[in-house]
Design an enzyme around this catalytic site. Structure first.
Site, PDB file in Angstrom:
ATOM      1  N   SER A  17       0.644  -1.265  -0.061  1.00 49.27           N
ATOM      2  CA  SER A  17       0.068   0.263  -0.237  1.00 49.27           C
ATOM      3  C   SER A  17       0.618   1.352  -0.065  1.00 49.27           C
ATOM      4  O   SER A  17       1.321   1.530   0.783  1.00 49.27           O
ATOM      5  CB  SER A  17      -0.593   0.277   1.607  1.00 49.27           C
ATOM      6  OG  SER A  17      -1.268   1.164   1.094  1.00 49.27           O
ATOM      7  N   HIS A  42      -1.131  -1.328  -4.413  1.00 51.27           N
ATOM      8  CA  HIS A  42      -2.557  -0.895  -3.317  1.00 51.27           C
ATOM      9  C   HIS A  42      -2.800   0.445  -3.441  1.00 51.27           C
ATOM     10  O   HIS A  42      -1.972   0.389  -2.356  1.00 51.27           O
ATOM     11  CB  HIS A  42      -2.872  -2.119  -1.870  1.00 51.27           C
ATOM     12  CG  HIS A  42      -3.837  -1.808  -0.730  1.00 51.27           C
ATOM     13  ND1 HIS A  42      -5.195  -2.066  -1.806  1.00 51.27           N
ATOM     14  CD2 HIS A  42      -4.279  -0.346  -0.612  1.00 51.27           C
ATOM     15  CE1 HIS A  42      -6.520  -1.612  -0.773  1.00 51.27           C
ATOM     16  NE2 HIS A  42      -5.562  -1.154  -0.100  1.00 51.27           N
ATOM     17  N   MET A  77     -12.240   4.523  -0.288  1.00 53.66           N
ATOM     18  CA  MET A  77     -13.084   4.788   0.966  1.00 53.66           C
ATOM     19  C   MET A  77     -13.485   6.297   0.923  1.00 53.66           C
ATOM     20  O   MET A  77     -12.816   7.090   1.296  1.00 53.66           O
ATOM     21  CB  MET A  77     -11.828   4.825   2.207  1.00 53.66           C
ATOM     22  CG  MET A  77     -11.476   2.919   2.961  1.00 53.66           C
ATOM     23  SD  MET A  77      -9.254   3.487   3.481  1.00 53.66           S
ATOM     24  CE  MET A  77      -8.595   3.288   1.680  1.00 53.66           C
ATOM     25  N   ASP A 184      -6.293  -5.646   4.732  1.00 49.21           N
ATOM     26  CA  ASP A 184      -5.834  -4.848   4.759  1.00 49.21           C
ATOM     27  C   ASP A 184      -5.583  -3.970   6.020  1.00 49.21           C
ATOM     28  O   ASP A 184      -6.851  -3.949   6.671  1.00 49.21           O
ATOM     29  CB  ASP A 184      -6.465  -3.876   3.667  1.00 49.21           C
ATOM     30  CG  ASP A 184      -5.726  -2.791   3.663  1.00 49.21           C
ATOM     31  OD1 ASP A 184      -5.344  -2.719   3.974  1.00 49.21           O
ATOM     32  OD2 ASP A 184      -6.918  -1.351   3.277  1.00 49.21           O
TER      33      ASP A 184
HETATM   34  C1  DX5 Z   1      -6.411   1.800   6.200  1.00 49.86           C
HETATM   35  C2  DX5 Z   1      -5.608   1.654   4.618  1.00 49.86           C
HETATM   36  C3  DX5 Z   1      -4.468   0.716   4.789  1.00 49.86           C
HETATM   37  C4  DX5 Z   1      -3.028   1.361   5.191  1.00 49.86           C
HETATM   38  C5  DX5 Z   1      -2.777  -0.192   5.508  1.00 49.86           C
HETATM   39  O1  DX5 Z   1      -7.050   2.524   6.621  1.00 49.86           O
HETATM   40  O2  DX5 Z   1      -6.889   0.738   4.254  1.00 49.86           O
HETATM   41  O3  DX5 Z   1      -4.679  -0.171   3.016  1.00 49.86           O
HETATM   42  O4  DX5 Z   1      -2.530   1.545   4.068  1.00 49.86           O
HETATM   43  O5  DX5 Z   1      -1.520   0.321   6.230  1.00 49.86           O
HETATM   44  P1  DX5 Z   1      -1.127  -0.401   6.867  1.00 49.86           P
HETATM   45  O6  DX5 Z   1      -0.131  -1.660   6.335  1.00 49.86           O
HETATM   46  O7  DX5 Z   1       0.230   0.809   7.980  1.00 49.86           O
HETATM   47  O8  DX5 Z   1      -1.739  -0.882   8.343  1.00 49.86           O
HETATM   48 ZN    ZN Z   2      -6.386  -0.479   1.809  1.00 45.56          ZN
END
Ligand code: DX5
Ligand code: ZN
Length: 251
Positions: A17, A42, A77, A184
């Site tokens: 991500s 992502h 989101m 995720d």
């Molecule tokens: C959070 C996002 C994730 C985020 C994950 O709302 O949807 O994709 O980037 O980040 P980490 O791996 O740091 O939890």
């Molecule tokens: Zn995400």
């Protein structure tokens, strides 16, 4: 899930991500992720309304499209995902993950994604029951189980989501075995084996990959090593549960 001790972690896909990437050198970081064995990128899109944070728009996707051949997976989101689909599709997106929460017409959204010729997935938050997936899973290529509350990177993994991942896996095996189960939030070398054992086949990781002082490839290798170690610890006993859950479309 106690019966799923046999697995082939080579089939687990990694989706870095970029929310946690250094935006001053985003292209380079994505190139490093690709070289390090990423399966897709992502992209977290936040509107400051569906979640209390702002992130990035289609211009980022357009720029990334020029520097990587990896599929670009867009995690929307946002309060009204339909508004953004065409713009992101035109920018070079390959798939969209839309939330079940707050969308009274999620089936229509998924139909629109399909009309655009893109892969689709439905995401559920930690407090949402897997049961909601029953009525939509036939129409999507993947489901996304949030293992943190959406909106921010660097949050701790919610262990209470592990039995839920197992329930999602059971539902998928029953209704659409070739659908991907993606997770995720808070995924690192410690939690990755737990979610794969529970039934996940695609892992999103932000801070564990882009927040590491050793660069991008090294933490990706650590994730793979942790998954391989888990595989060695388990006893092969017939057909792999992960092999039963190959993605709908190969990448
Ligand atoms: C959070 C996002 C994730 C985020 C994950 O709302 O949807 O994709 O980037 O980040 P980490 O791996 O740091 O939890
Ligand atoms: Zn995400």
């Amino acid at each position: 899930m106690s019966g799923r001790l046999d697995m082939d972690t080579g089939t687990v896909k990694l989706a870095p991500s970029i929310l946690a990437a250094d935006f001053a050198c985003l292209g380079q970081q994505v190139a490093e992720a690709e070289q390090g064995g990423a399966d897709r990128i992502h992209v977290d899109v936040m509107d400051g309304h569906f979640v209390p944070n702002l992130s990035m728009g289609a211009a980022i996707v357009q720029s990334l499209r020029r520097v990587t051949r990896l599929p670009l997976e867009i995690h929307l989101m946002v309060s009204d995902p339909d508004v953004f689909l065409e713009e992101f599709a035109a920018a070079g997106s390959d798939s969209f993950l839309v939330h079940w929460e707050g969308n009274n017409n999620v089936h229509r959204t998924v139909q629109r994604i399909r009309t655009l010729g893109k892969r689709s997935g439905v995401a559920i938050n930690p407090a949402t029951s897997p049961a909601v997936l029953e009525e939509i899973v036939h129409d999507v290529d993947q489901v996304l189980v949030m293992t943190v509350n959406p909106g921010f990177g660097h949050q701790p993994f919610l262990r209470t989501t592990l039995p839920k991942i197992e329930r999602v896996r059971e539902l998928i095996e029953r209704l659409k075995p070739r659908c991907e189960v993606e997770v995720d939030g808070g995924i690192d070398a410690t939690t990755a084996p737990l979610v794969v054992r529970a039934g996940a086949t695609v892992l999103v990781a932000g801070s564990a990959i882009f927040g590491d002082r050793d660069g991008v490839a090294a933490p990706m290798k650590r994730l793979r090593t942790a998954l391989n170690a888990m595989e060695r610890e388990t006893e092969p006993a017939g057909r792999s549960a992960l092999q039963r859950s190959q993605p709908c479309n190969s990448e």
